[in-house]
Design a protein around this motif. Structure first.
Motif, PDB file in Angstrom:
ATOM      1  N   VAL A  73     -95.118 -25.827  32.125  1.00  0.00           N
ATOM      2  CA  VAL A  73     -95.541 -25.222  30.857  1.00  0.00           C
ATOM      3  C   VAL A  73     -94.318 -25.012  29.970  1.00  0.00           C
ATOM      4  CG1 VAL A  73     -96.616 -23.219  29.760  1.00  0.00           C
ATOM      5  CG2 VAL A  73     -97.502 -24.076  31.940  1.00  0.00           C
ATOM      6  N   ARG A  74     -94.349 -25.583  28.778  1.00  0.00           N
ATOM      7  CA  ARG A  74     -93.274 -25.382  27.810  1.00  0.00           C
ATOM      8  C   ARG A  74     -93.642 -24.215  26.883  1.00  0.00           C
ATOM      9  NH1 ARG A  74     -92.767 -28.746  24.100  1.00  0.00           N
ATOM     10  NH2 ARG A  74     -94.754 -29.842  24.260  1.00  0.00           N
ATOM     11  N   VAL A  75     -92.624 -23.451  26.472  1.00  0.00           N
ATOM     12  CA  VAL A  75     -92.834 -22.332  25.544  1.00  0.00           C
ATOM     13  C   VAL A  75     -91.724 -22.372  24.502  1.00  0.00           C
ATOM     14  CG1 VAL A  75     -93.190 -19.857  25.295  1.00  0.00           C
ATOM     15  CG2 VAL A  75     -93.738 -20.975  27.482  1.00  0.00           C
ATOM     16  N   ASN A  76     -92.104 -22.494  23.242  1.00  0.00           N
ATOM     17  CA  ASN A  76     -91.151 -22.557  22.139  1.00  0.00           C
ATOM     18  C   ASN A  76     -91.602 -21.642  21.007  1.00  0.00           C
ATOM     19  OD1 ASN A  76     -89.211 -24.825  22.921  1.00  0.00           O
ATOM     20  ND2 ASN A  76     -91.186 -25.842  23.180  1.00  0.00           N
ATOM     21  N   ALA A  77     -90.698 -21.415  20.069  1.00  0.00           N
ATOM     22  CA  ALA A  77     -91.021 -20.601  18.893  1.00  0.00           C
ATOM     23  C   ALA A  77     -90.597 -21.341  17.631  1.00  0.00           C
ATOM     24  CB  ALA A  77     -90.323 -19.252  18.959  1.00  0.00           C
ATOM     25  N   VAL A  78     -91.359 -21.158  16.591  1.00  0.00           N
ATOM     26  CA  VAL A  78     -90.983 -21.598  15.253  1.00  0.00           C
ATOM     27  C   VAL A  78     -90.594 -20.350  14.472  1.00  0.00           C
ATOM     28  CG1 VAL A  78     -91.797 -22.634  13.098  1.00  0.00           C
ATOM     29  CG2 VAL A  78     -92.453 -23.638  15.287  1.00  0.00           C
ATOM     30  N   CYS A  79     -89.466 -20.415  13.783  1.00  0.00           N
ATOM     31  CA  CYS A  79     -88.943 -19.272  13.027  1.00  0.00           C
ATOM     32  C   CYS A  79     -88.898 -19.620  11.543  1.00  0.00           C
ATOM     33  CB  CYS A  79     -87.553 -18.902  13.531  1.00  0.00           C
ATOM     34  SG  CYS A  79     -87.513 -18.374  15.251  1.00  0.00           S
ATOM     35  N   PRO A  80     -89.979 -19.370  10.819  1.00  0.00           N
ATOM     36  CA  PRO A  80     -89.975 -19.690   9.393  1.00  0.00           C
ATOM     37  C   PRO A  80     -89.059 -18.753   8.603  1.00  0.00           C
ATOM     38  CG  PRO A  80     -92.215 -19.430  10.245  1.00  0.00           C
ATOM     39  CD  PRO A  80     -91.281 -18.870  11.263  1.00  0.00           C
ATOM     40  N   GLY A  81     -88.520 -19.277   7.510  1.00  0.00           N
ATOM     41  CA  GLY A  81     -87.935 -18.449   6.477  1.00  0.00           C
ATOM     42  C   GLY A  81     -89.010 -18.135   5.454  1.00  0.00           C
ATOM     43  N   LEU A  82     -88.599 -17.812   4.237  1.00  0.00           N
ATOM     44  CA  LEU A  82     -89.574 -17.523   3.178  1.00  0.00           C
ATOM     45  C   LEU A  82     -90.513 -18.715   3.013  1.00  0.00           C
ATOM     46  CD1 LEU A  82     -90.585 -15.707   0.859  1.00  0.00           C
ATOM     47  CD2 LEU A  82     -88.962 -16.908  -0.637  1.00  0.00           C
ATOM     48  N   THR A  83     -91.822 -18.448   3.114  1.00  0.00           N
ATOM     49  CA  THR A  83     -92.828 -19.499   3.083  1.00  0.00           C
ATOM     50  C   THR A  83     -93.934 -19.111   2.108  1.00  0.00           C
ATOM     51  OG1 THR A  83     -92.358 -19.961   5.424  1.00  0.00           O
ATOM     52  CG2 THR A  83     -94.385 -20.890   4.510  1.00  0.00           C
ATOM     53  N   VAL A  84     -94.480 -20.084   1.426  1.00  0.00           N
ATOM     54  CA  VAL A  84     -95.562 -19.848   0.468  1.00  0.00           C
ATOM     55  C   VAL A  84     -96.849 -19.582   1.251  1.00  0.00           C
ATOM     56  CG1 VAL A  84     -96.915 -20.805  -1.423  1.00  0.00           C
ATOM     57  CG2 VAL A  84     -94.464 -21.299  -1.263  1.00  0.00           C
ATOM     58  N   THR A  85     -97.220 -18.312   1.357  1.00  0.00           N
ATOM     59  CA  THR A  85     -98.471 -17.891   1.990  1.00  0.00           C
ATOM     60  C   THR A  85     -99.003 -16.691   1.216  1.00  0.00           C
ATOM     61  OG1 THR A  85     -97.548 -16.216   3.486  1.00  0.00           O
ATOM     62  CG2 THR A  85     -97.488 -18.504   4.258  1.00  0.00           C
TER      63      THR A  85
ATOM     64  N   GLU B  31     -94.129 -35.462  22.025  1.00  0.00           N
ATOM     65  CA  GLU B  31     -92.826 -35.854  21.476  1.00  0.00           C
ATOM     66  C   GLU B  31     -91.755 -34.820  21.819  1.00  0.00           C
ATOM     67  OE1 GLU B  31     -92.153 -38.771  19.784  1.00  0.00           O
ATOM     68  OE2 GLU B  31     -94.199 -39.270  20.421  1.00  0.00           O
ATOM     69  N   ALA B  32     -92.173 -33.587  22.102  1.00  0.00           N
ATOM     70  CA  ALA B  32     -91.241 -32.516  22.453  1.00  0.00           C
ATOM     71  C   ALA B  32     -91.308 -32.199  23.947  1.00  0.00           C
ATOM     72  CB  ALA B  32     -91.550 -31.265  21.642  1.00  0.00           C
ATOM     73  N   SER B  33     -91.582 -33.205  24.758  1.00  0.00           N
ATOM     74  CA  SER B  33     -91.834 -32.990  26.190  1.00  0.00           C
ATOM     75  C   SER B  33     -90.649 -32.420  26.951  1.00  0.00           C
ATOM     76  CB  SER B  33     -92.279 -34.298  26.844  1.00  0.00           C
ATOM     77  OG  SER B  33     -91.276 -35.296  26.687  1.00  0.00           O
ATOM     78  N   TYR B  34     -89.433 -32.527  26.402  1.00  0.00           N
ATOM     79  CA  TYR B  34     -88.253 -31.977  27.077  1.00  0.00           C
ATOM     80  C   TYR B  34     -87.654 -30.829  26.275  1.00  0.00           C
ATOM     81  CZ  TYR B  34     -84.329 -32.186  30.368  1.00  0.00           C
ATOM     82  OH  TYR B  34     -83.410 -31.895  31.350  1.00  0.00           O
ATOM     83  N   VAL B  35     -88.472 -30.208  25.440  1.00  0.00           N
ATOM     84  CA  VAL B  35     -88.028 -29.083  24.612  1.00  0.00           C
ATOM     85  C   VAL B  35     -88.759 -27.828  25.062  1.00  0.00           C
ATOM     86  CG1 VAL B  35     -87.828 -28.156  22.285  1.00  0.00           C
ATOM     87  CG2 VAL B  35     -87.650 -30.631  22.651  1.00  0.00           C
ATOM     88  N   THR B  36     -88.010 -26.860  25.537  1.00  0.00           N
ATOM     89  CA  THR B  36     -88.607 -25.571  25.890  1.00  0.00           C
ATOM     90  C   THR B  36     -87.564 -24.470  25.741  1.00  0.00           C
ATOM     91  OG1 THR B  36     -90.056 -24.443  27.482  1.00  0.00           O
ATOM     92  CG2 THR B  36     -88.130 -25.588  28.390  1.00  0.00           C
ATOM     93  N   GLY B  37     -88.047 -23.276  25.418  1.00  0.00           N
ATOM     94  CA  GLY B  37     -87.155 -22.133  25.221  1.00  0.00           C
ATOM     95  C   GLY B  37     -86.426 -22.143  23.893  1.00  0.00           C
ATOM     96  N   VAL B  38     -86.863 -22.976  22.964  1.00  0.00           N
ATOM     97  CA  VAL B  38     -86.186 -23.139  21.675  1.00  0.00           C
ATOM     98  C   VAL B  38     -86.847 -22.262  20.612  1.00  0.00           C
ATOM     99  CG1 VAL B  38     -85.907 -24.775  19.760  1.00  0.00           C
ATOM    100  CG2 VAL B  38     -85.282 -25.452  22.089  1.00  0.00           C
ATOM    101  N   SER B  39     -86.035 -21.678  19.762  1.00  0.00           N
ATOM    102  CA  SER B  39     -86.527 -20.976  18.572  1.00  0.00           C
ATOM    103  C   SER B  39     -86.031 -21.759  17.362  1.00  0.00           C
ATOM    104  CB  SER B  39     -86.022 -19.534  18.540  1.00  0.00           C
ATOM    105  OG  SER B  39     -86.591 -18.798  19.611  1.00  0.00           O
ATOM    106  N   LEU B  40     -86.908 -22.549  16.788  1.00  0.00           N
ATOM    107  CA  LEU B  40     -86.561 -23.507  15.742  1.00  0.00           C
ATOM    108  C   LEU B  40     -86.666 -22.865  14.365  1.00  0.00           C
ATOM    109  CD1 LEU B  40     -85.930 -26.422  14.821  1.00  0.00           C
ATOM    110  CD2 LEU B  40     -88.407 -26.863  14.915  1.00  0.00           C
ATOM    111  N   ALA B  41     -85.534 -22.695  13.696  1.00  0.00           N
ATOM    112  CA  ALA B  41     -85.528 -22.157  12.332  1.00  0.00           C
ATOM    113  C   ALA B  41     -85.998 -23.232  11.357  1.00  0.00           C
ATOM    114  CB  ALA B  41     -84.131 -21.684  11.965  1.00  0.00           C
TER     115      ALA B  41
END
Length: 254
Positions: free
Chosen positions: A170-182, A224-234
């Protein structure tokens, strides 16, 4: 099969739209079922490929019921997108107990509840979790103590789960947005003085679009991100790349 919380607007809706285009079956939740169903209808998915649920993510029983409903309807869960989050302005010295608790309940506890309920299913499918954190979880902001604390905890919880559940596939990652239009950032974006400061500090000199955050979510959720885990992507237009010191720019010749 993908679960997304807080999917009636903003980043959650953008993620649902992007993943539906890529063929995902969706289980969507939001506190506002009428708004969720209205937006979900625009996805034009067949009835057997979509579930909409009224879910208060502060309530562990409701989250568990949402996960169980999705697993029962589709027979599997491949991806969980923990998207729910709120902020309350204030420094620690002046922050009310109820504001602190509400931010923690929605922004942090919901991630824990959702992951705990979904992990047995994700272990069977070797699926993954994408938590929506924030650049406010990577560094501090002025007057935003509760949100900083909650999102910082989401970032480190993401790392901990990646370590714990990697051996299960099981992979677990995070996306870390900056200011976003919402809708949640509308007031901020409609204040010229605030936007001038953001545009001075963001190398790309603009706010991000929800579709751009959704693209990062779709990548991390995919094979496509099968070897990516534990990442917090800004995903922040370069804001966290800058130290905040004055920028030297060469003089342009006439």
């Amino acid at each position: 099969m993908v679960l997304i919380t807080a999917a009636a607007s903003g980043i959650g809706l953008a993620a649902a739209t992007r993943l539906s285009r890529e063929g995902a079956r969706l289980a969507l939740s939001d506190l506002r079922l009428d708004a969720l169903e209205a937006r979900a209808a625009e996805l034009a998915l067949p009835r057997d490929q979509l579930i909409c649920s009224a879910t208060d993510v502060r309530d562990v029983r409701q989250i568990e019921a949402f996960v169980a409903q999705a697993a029962g309807a589709f027979g599997r869960i491949d991806v969980l997108v923990n998207n729910a989050g709120i902020g309350r302005r204030g420094q620690v010295a002046g922050l009310a107990d109820e504001d602190w608790r509400q931010v923690m309940d929605v922004t942090l506890d919901s991630v824990f509840y959702g992951a705990r309920a979904a992990l047995p299913h994700l272990t069977r499918t070797r699926g993954n979790i994408v938590n929506i954190a924030s650049i406010s979880g990577l560094a501090g902001d002025g007057g935003n103590a509760a949100y900083n604390a909650a999102k910082g905890a989401v970032v480190n919880l993401t790392r901990a789960m990646a370590v714990d559940h990697g051996p299960d596939g099981v992979r677990v990652n995070a996306v870390c947005p900056g200011l976003t239009v919402t809708p949640l950032t509308r007031k901020m974006r409609e204040t010229p003085a605030v936007m001038d400061q953001f545009e001075e500090r963001i190398p790309l000199a603009r706010a991000g679009e929800a579709d751009e955050i959704a693209a990062a979510i779709a990548f991390l959720a995919s094979d496509e991100a099968s070897y990516v885990t534990g990442v917090s992507l800004a995903v922040d237009g370069g804001l966290t790349a800058w130290t905040g010191q004055p920028v030297w720019r060469p003089k342009r010749s006439a």
